[in-house]
Design a protein around this motif. Structure first.
Motif, PDB file in Angstrom:
ATOM      1  N   UNK A  79       1.477  -1.182  -0.025  1.00  0.00           N
ATOM      2  CA  UNK A  79      -0.149  -0.212  -0.081  1.00  0.00           C
ATOM      3  C   UNK A  79       0.990   0.957  -0.166  1.00  0.00           C
ATOM      4  N   UNK A  80       2.186   1.144   0.608  1.00  0.00           N
ATOM      5  CA  UNK A  80       2.743   2.199   0.552  1.00  0.00           C
ATOM      6  C   UNK A  80       4.272   2.298  -0.952  1.00  0.00           C
ATOM      7  N   UNK A  81       3.896   0.860  -1.693  1.00  0.00           N
ATOM      8  CA  UNK A  81       4.725   1.124  -2.617  1.00  0.00           C
ATOM      9  C   UNK A  81       4.066   1.648  -3.496  1.00  0.00           C
ATOM     10  N   UNK A  82       3.336   1.957  -3.713  1.00  0.00           N
ATOM     11  CA  UNK A  82       1.855   2.821  -5.149  1.00  0.00           C
ATOM     12  C   UNK A  82       3.205   3.430  -5.283  1.00  0.00           C
ATOM     13  N   UNK A  83       3.471   4.124  -4.534  1.00  0.00           N
ATOM     14  CA  UNK A  83       3.787   5.990  -5.516  1.00  0.00           C
ATOM     15  C   UNK A  83       4.112   7.033  -3.826  1.00  0.00           C
ATOM     16  N   UNK A  84       4.929   8.265  -4.344  1.00  0.00           N
ATOM     17  CA  UNK A  84       4.715   9.206  -2.986  1.00  0.00           C
ATOM     18  C   UNK A  84       3.019   9.390  -2.863  1.00  0.00           C
ATOM     19  N   UNK A  85       2.615   9.818  -2.485  1.00  0.00           N
ATOM     20  CA  UNK A  85       1.177  10.377  -2.525  1.00  0.00           C
ATOM     21  C   UNK A  85       0.555   9.513  -3.459  1.00  0.00           C
ATOM     22  N   UNK A  86       0.372   8.967  -3.896  1.00  0.00           N
ATOM     23  CA  UNK A  86      -1.052   7.515  -4.410  1.00  0.00           C
ATOM     24  C   UNK A  86      -0.820   6.648  -2.552  1.00  0.00           C
ATOM     25  N   UNK A  87      -0.118   5.939  -1.710  1.00  0.00           N
ATOM     26  CA  UNK A  87      -0.363   5.082  -1.111  1.00  0.00           C
ATOM     27  C   UNK A  87      -1.765   5.311  -0.755  1.00  0.00           C
ATOM     28  N   UNK A  88      -2.129   4.104  -0.449  1.00  0.00           N
ATOM     29  CA  UNK A  88      -3.471   3.259  -0.168  1.00  0.00           C
ATOM     30  C   UNK A  88      -3.446   4.141   1.968  1.00  0.00           C
ATOM     31  N   UNK A  89      -4.912   4.221   2.174  1.00  0.00           N
ATOM     32  CA  UNK A  89      -5.065   4.725   3.212  1.00  0.00           C
ATOM     33  C   UNK A  89      -4.687   3.122   3.804  1.00  0.00           C
ATOM     34  N   UNK A  90      -4.381   3.261   5.634  1.00  0.00           N
ATOM     35  CA  UNK A  90      -3.972   4.645   6.122  1.00  0.00           C
ATOM     36  C   UNK A  90      -2.777   5.645   6.126  1.00  0.00           C
ATOM     37  N   UNK A  91      -2.502   5.534   4.399  1.00  0.00           N
ATOM     38  CA  UNK A  91      -0.708   5.904   5.014  1.00  0.00           C
ATOM     39  C   UNK A  91      -0.630   6.676   4.049  1.00  0.00           C
ATOM     40  N   UNK A  92      -1.533   7.161   3.483  1.00  0.00           N
ATOM     41  CA  UNK A  92      -1.717   8.453   2.375  1.00  0.00           C
ATOM     42  C   UNK A  92      -0.818   9.263   2.652  1.00  0.00           C
ATOM     43  N   UNK A  93       0.496  10.088   1.382  1.00  0.00           N
ATOM     44  CA  UNK A  93       1.318  11.470   1.948  1.00  0.00           C
ATOM     45  C   UNK A  93       2.249  10.686   3.013  1.00  0.00           C
ATOM     46  N   UNK A  94       2.015   9.789   3.700  1.00  0.00           N
ATOM     47  CA  UNK A  94       3.329   9.635   4.090  1.00  0.00           C
ATOM     48  C   UNK A  94       3.587   8.119   4.517  1.00  0.00           C
ATOM     49  N   UNK A  95       3.483   7.725   3.752  1.00  0.00           N
ATOM     50  CA  UNK A  95       3.542   5.757   4.115  1.00  0.00           C
ATOM     51  C   UNK A  95       4.879   5.730   3.196  1.00  0.00           C
ATOM     52  N   UNK A  96       5.099   5.852   1.872  1.00  0.00           N
ATOM     53  CA  UNK A  96       6.484   6.446   1.007  1.00  0.00           C
ATOM     54  C   UNK A  96       7.717   6.541   1.998  1.00  0.00           C
ATOM     55  N   UNK A  97       7.178   8.308   2.120  1.00  0.00           N
ATOM     56  CA  UNK A  97       8.390   8.536   3.091  1.00  0.00           C
ATOM     57  C   UNK A  97       9.136   7.588   3.924  1.00  0.00           C
ATOM     58  N   UNK A  98       7.965   7.103   5.114  1.00  0.00           N
ATOM     59  CA  UNK A  98       8.620   7.064   6.370  1.00  0.00           C
ATOM     60  C   UNK A  98       9.429   6.119   5.717  1.00  0.00           C
ATOM     61  N   UNK A  99       9.051   4.763   4.742  1.00  0.00           N
ATOM     62  CA  UNK A  99       9.658   3.437   4.093  1.00  0.00           C
ATOM     63  C   UNK A  99      11.074   3.605   3.575  1.00  0.00           C
ATOM     64  N   UNK A 100      11.418   5.304   3.700  1.00  0.00           N
ATOM     65  CA  UNK A 100      12.637   5.950   2.602  1.00  0.00           C
ATOM     66  C   UNK A 100      13.452   6.001   3.060  1.00  0.00           C
ATOM     67  N   UNK A 101      14.499   5.524   3.593  1.00  0.00           N
ATOM     68  CA  UNK A 101      15.944   5.984   3.790  1.00  0.00           C
ATOM     69  C   UNK A 101      16.697   6.330   3.234  1.00  0.00           C
ATOM     70  N   UNK A 102      18.185   6.653   3.720  1.00  0.00           N
ATOM     71  CA  UNK A 102      19.464   6.952   3.612  1.00  0.00           C
ATOM     72  C   UNK A 102      19.406   7.427   1.696  1.00  0.00           C
ATOM     73  N   UNK A 103      18.521   8.589   1.485  1.00  0.00           N
ATOM     74  CA  UNK A 103      18.222   8.982   0.057  1.00  0.00           C
ATOM     75  C   UNK A 103      17.513   7.819  -0.905  1.00  0.00           C
ATOM     76  N   UNK A 104      17.368   6.761  -0.407  1.00  0.00           N
ATOM     77  CA  UNK A 104      16.972   6.077  -1.093  1.00  0.00           C
ATOM     78  C   UNK A 104      15.727   5.351  -0.778  1.00  0.00           C
ATOM     79  N   UNK A 105      15.310   5.399  -1.990  1.00  0.00           N
ATOM     80  CA  UNK A 105      12.694   5.468  -1.714  1.00  0.00           C
ATOM     81  C   UNK A 105      13.087   3.946  -1.607  1.00  0.00           C
ATOM     82  N   UNK A 106      11.085   4.032  -1.258  1.00  0.00           N
ATOM     83  CA  UNK A 106      11.196   2.301  -0.615  1.00  0.00           C
ATOM     84  C   UNK A 106      11.217   1.852  -1.770  1.00  0.00           C
ATOM     85  N   UNK A 107      10.485   1.928  -2.928  1.00  0.00           N
ATOM     86  CA  UNK A 107      10.242   0.856  -3.868  1.00  0.00           C
ATOM     87  C   UNK A 107      12.250   0.422  -3.927  1.00  0.00           C
ATOM     88  N   UNK A 108      13.772   0.864  -3.818  1.00  0.00           N
ATOM     89  CA  UNK A 108      14.485   0.061  -3.474  1.00  0.00           C
ATOM     90  C   UNK A 108      14.151  -0.935  -2.159  1.00  0.00           C
TER      91      UNK A 108
END
Length: 760
Positions: free
Chosen positions: A416-445
């Motif tokens: 649900x967070x992997x869908x993309x920044x701003x496209x996350x499923x509820x309840x991760x909308x607008x924060x889930x992707x960023x929360x799972x992205x570390x060290x300048x690498x996106x959650x997809x990586x």
């Protein structure tokens, strides 16, 4: 009232894996859910005598070094073995050798299952490649000779075997067990349960079945002369009994189905000859309704018209197999595989509450001002953690729905967070992707890192289980192939090498081409063919990707399928790779039966949708037509297929329906390869087959371990070729690996000599 015998096809999808091979839950050391109670032999999946003996020996190797529980005085035995068959006797012999105090309790007689074989029956010592373990003698011999040797070994080793002592009750007293039989009560530190299930024959549950002349085993068939005999059943035991009895008697064979599907080809030929010669009267589509003193009443379905028959019967043999002694096991508190206990409503409620908690923790409710340290954020996080903890606690107490709820929460969050920044499923909308992205690498990586890590950890375990432990080169190379493709083509190349090739201009002019340089994500399509890699031909692809996509999908894959069937799914594909590694431990839970196979038609629907959406996108990109329709269709396809059907649902269901949910039911590439392989098979040019010899013993190990739910044993029993014309086989070869009799083998092509997979 006649009890209907339940088959695979009559069960719901979640329970279809149970089939005829359901077993108690045991750990790798064969310990049940009750600490200190171990299960070996037929109950634990040892299909032949030699392997049952090995389990009995190995379990004592595990028990022997364990300390005695506190409170165990000299009157408490170290081990009590329940069952004096191959597994139980070998366990007891090993225990005595280890200096453990031991007793064997047997409800009937020593080696009762073998004792009940017809006189003179040959007992085989398969598999030949596995040396026997322990002190119990085993070699090919007549049953009388084998039993004689076993009695001699029992006497020579001074085993305390108490026959005619059925187990009545088992209770726990502090850290010890108390076992009660008609002969008394005994205390022990640990129990080895080796009762098997053949002593629990399946019954028709019809009136009169308890009469003296109705048997559920065949003893000394040659003692019957010139009598009216009814045999009920459609397996090898029933057919062989009917054939033997027909030599000196008038035999009627009743079977509830319209054709035989699970017996040996030789038995089929012999039965046809006996029926044609008038030695056996065959009643298909028939059911016994009751037994009388000298007759039996049956109903026969004559093509929709039911006919009532009453036939004379001096002796009746109901040989319809055995079944797991569920009541006995439950009375001991033993849990069985795939039991759906607990509360679905409670699990749904806790799951929703956890998501609500994450909604508040993420601060996107809009109800209150939010900061990372706000009360609402902490309260939401606390609620989510509490709900997850509750699901774990309920799961550990036996609530299978709780584990399903927890699995859904985990994979819904990941995808649900992997869908993309701003496209996350509820309840991760607008924060889930960023929360799972570390060290300048996106959650997809990091998702790819996690995916590759899971495959590697569990892939090594599967490689050891199927390849190294069994000395099977085929399985070693298969798992090396899966892990190699994942690391090289689905991680290192797309996430590192391809990007470095652009950055450092390793590809000369191509590296400076802006269209090519901005499409590093397309490097996943080097091995992933359309329509699995769905975006090959649109979104302004560089011509190199188009050419390679066409070659891969319509040239390379068809040639590969010609020689290897659907082995892409079990040797190459990353989606199939996760199922074969992370999902391997649950492979025996794959749905089986007619209903489960019918569900496989869904991936044809997905293939048609993928084709239609691709066509719309190509029309849009080429001529600018149907732009709105194309955008809508690609959005829906991405949401439904790329997120839900590839990600959330199948991985959620791995521990409950086996690992091949996506590949089997929804993958369009799997269906495309299936259609190709079926065509090649019909044209008799396919080089992919699995053949069988005449040594099948109907142990069901092949069917039990098939990740795509094929009833492999039915093909083996009839010595029929298994291919993609009659099944959805993916060529993993586990059925070949697990067969204790070396029945199955791959063949390189039609009418060619078999080339078995030999161990290293």
């Amino acid at each position: 009232m006649i009890k209907k015998i339940q088959t695979w096809s009559e069960e719901n999808l979640f329970a279809a894996a149970n089939g005829p091979s359901r077993r108690p839950q045991v750990s790798a050391n064969l310990e049940s859910n009750i600490p200190g109670l171990f299960i070996v032999g037929d109950l634990a999946g040892a299909p032949v005598i030699k392997l049952a003996m090995e389990q009995g020996y190995n379990v004592i190797e595990h028990i022997a070094p364990l300390p005695r529980p506190s409170g165990a005085d000299d009157s408490v035995l170290d081990v009590i073995v329940v069952g004096a068959g191959a597994a139980g006797l070998n366990a007891a012999l090993a225990a005595v050798d280890k200096g453990l105090s031991c007793m064997v309790l047997e409800k009937e007689k020593i080696a009762n299952t073998i004792e009940n074989f017809p006189e003179g029956k040959w007992v085989y010592a398969e598999p030949d490649s596995v040396p026997p373990k322990g002190k119990l003698w085993l070699d090919g011999a007549r049953k009388e000779d084998l039993i004689g040797r076993w009695h001699q070994i029992v006497e020579e080793n001074g085993l305390d075997v108490r026959t005619e002592q059925p187990l009545i009750q088992v209770t726990r007293e502090h850290n010890l067990f108390k076992l009660t039989t008609p002969g008394g009560s005994y205390r022990c530190c640990r129990i080895v349960l080796a009762t098997g299930q053949r002593g629990n024959p399946r019954k028709l549950n019809v009136p009169g079945e308890d009469r003296e002349h109705v048997y559920h085993r065949l003893y000394s068939p040659r003692e019957y002369h010139d009598e009216e005999i009814l045999v009920v059943g459609g397996g090898n035991s029933a057919v062989e009994a009917a054939l033997t009895l027909s030599e000196q008697n008038r035999v009627t064979l009743s079977y509830r189905r319209g054709e035989f599907s699970r017996f040996f080809k030789d038995n089929s030929r012999a039965l046809d000859a006996a029926v044609a010669g008038g030695k056996i009267r065959l009643l298909l589509n028939s059911n016994v309704t009751h037994f009388d003193e000298q007759s039996a009443a049956l109903t026969v379905d004559r093509g929709g018209h039911k006919e009532a028959l009453n036939i004379p019967v001096h002796h009746a043999f109901v040989l319809i197999g055995s079944e797991l002694p569920v009541a006995f096991l439950k009375s001991l508190g033993i849990k069985l595989e795939n039991e759906w206990e607990g509360s679905l409503l409670r699990s749904v409620t806790l799951g929703l509450a956890a998501l609500v908690g994450l909604w508040f923790a993420g601060g996107e409710t809009g109800l209150v001002p939010h900061t990372a340290l706000s009360t609402s954020a902490w309260a939401g996080a606390g609620l989510a953690l509490a709900c997850v903890a509750a699901l774990i606690l309920y799961g550990r107490s036996g609530d299978r729905w709780a584990w399903l709820g927890l699995s859904f929460l985990i994979w819904y969050a990941i995808y649900g967070a992997k869908v993309g920044q701003g496209e996350e499923f509820w309840p991760f909308k607008n924060w889930g992707y960023a929360a799972l992205s570390f060290f300048d690498r996106p959650w997809s990586f990091w998702y790819t890192v996690m995916y590759t890590g899971l495959m590697t950890i569990f892939g090594i375990q599967a490689l050891k289980r199927w390849g190294l432990d069994r000395k099977d080169r085929f399985q070693v190379w298969r798992f090396v192939s899966l892990l190699g493709f994942q690391w090289v083509f689905f991680f290192v190349i797309p996430e590192f090498l391809f990007q470095w090739a652009i950055k450092y201009q390793w590809l000369a002019d191509l590296s400076r081409d802006p269209v090519f340089a901005e499409q590093t994500w397309r490097s996943y399509g080097i091995v992933y063919a359309w329509p699995l890699f769905f975006y090959t031909f649109f979104y302004n692809p560089h011509h190199i990707w188009v050419v390679w996509g066409v070659l891969l999908t319509f040239v390379v894959i068809p040639i590969f399928v010609l020689f290897n069937g659907k082995r892409y799914c079990s040797w190459i594909c990353g989606c199939g790779g996760l199922a074969e590694t992370f999902g391997d431990r649950w492979r025996h839970l794959a749905p089986k039966g007619k209903t489960a196979i019918k569900w496989e038609k869904m991936n044809l629907i997905v293939l048609i949708l993928a084709t239609a959406v691709t066509a719309l996108m190509l029309v849009k990109d080429t001529w600018g037509l149907f732009g709105e329709e194309a955008d809508l269709s690609i959005g829906l396809y991405r949401l439904v297929v790329d997120v839900w059907l590839i990600g959330i649902l199948p991985v959620t269901l791995y521990p409950f329906l086996g690992g091949k949910i996506w590949c089997r039911y929804w993958c369009p590439l799997a269906k495309l390869m299936d259609l190709m392989s079926r065509l090649y098979t019909r044209l008799n040019i396919s080089r992919y087959h699995i053949a069988s010899n005449d040594k099948c013993i109907a142990c069901n190990e092949c069917s039990r371990n098939c990740l795509v739910g094929i009833d492999v044993m039915s093909f083996a029993l009839k010595q029929e070729t298994l291919d993609n014309g009659n099944s959805s086989c993916i060529g993993c070869g586990i059925c070949v690996t697990v067969c204790p009799m070396d029945v199955l083998s791959f063949t390189p092509g039609p009418q060619q000599q078999l080339i078995p997979i030999e161990p290293a």
